[in-house]
Enzyme design. Sequence first.
Site, mmCIF file in Angstrom:
data_model
loop_
_atom_site.group_PDB
_atom_site.id
_atom_site.type_symbol
_atom_site.label_atom_id
_atom_site.label_comp_id
_atom_site.label_asym_id
_atom_site.label_seq_id
_atom_site.Cartn_x
_atom_site.Cartn_y
_atom_site.Cartn_z
ATOM 1 N N PRO A 159 4.552 7.360 -2.745
ATOM 2 C CG PRO A 159 6.162 7.948 -1.158
ATOM 3 C CD PRO A 159 5.806 8.112 -2.621
ATOM 4 C CB CYS A 160 -0.278 5.084 -0.779
ATOM 5 S SG CYS A 160 0.210 3.806 0.423
ATOM 6 C CD GLN A 161 3.595 5.690 3.165
ATOM 7 O OE1 GLN A 161 3.551 6.218 2.062
ATOM 8 N NE2 GLN A 161 4.542 4.825 3.491
#
Length: 167
Positions: A89-91
């Site tokens: 996940p890049c969030q």
Amino acid sequence: MDEVKDNVDTRTLNTISICSGYEGIGLGLREVVRTRTVCYVEIGVEACEILAKHMEEKTLDEAPVWTNLRTFDTEPWRGKVDMLTGGFPCQPFSVAGKRQGEDDERNLWPDVRRIIDGLGVPIVFLENVPGISRYYWDTIRPELREMDFKIAEGLFTASETGAPHKR
């Protein structure tokens, strides 16, 4: 010419895909190297449903789907897998998010590292957003080097990889 073909190692790389989404990384890699996904490891139910749908449609390799990356047991797979792929996940690192980085509960790098170490894979192919750069240089890259990985890296726009969107 047949003797050259017979002399070339054409074996398939057995791959575990983490944070697979719709398996875009795996589908892209398949364009350049022979791979077979033997397990998908996800973090979200929605992604598991997408993977199951694509497996039913025969557009993805049929393989088990582990539904929680944080609890993935590497032991049964150790020594049986050639490569780990994924875009965790890049969030936590995206400029579109809150930018909490390593302090964000969605930062899965520590779990990804545990999986890489537990599998003992010789090849790791990961992707993420440019906002992860500082964390990559300060944490991820040094940890991969500690695990004796030779690192090749690059920063590419989506359009450079053939994607239709601008990122």
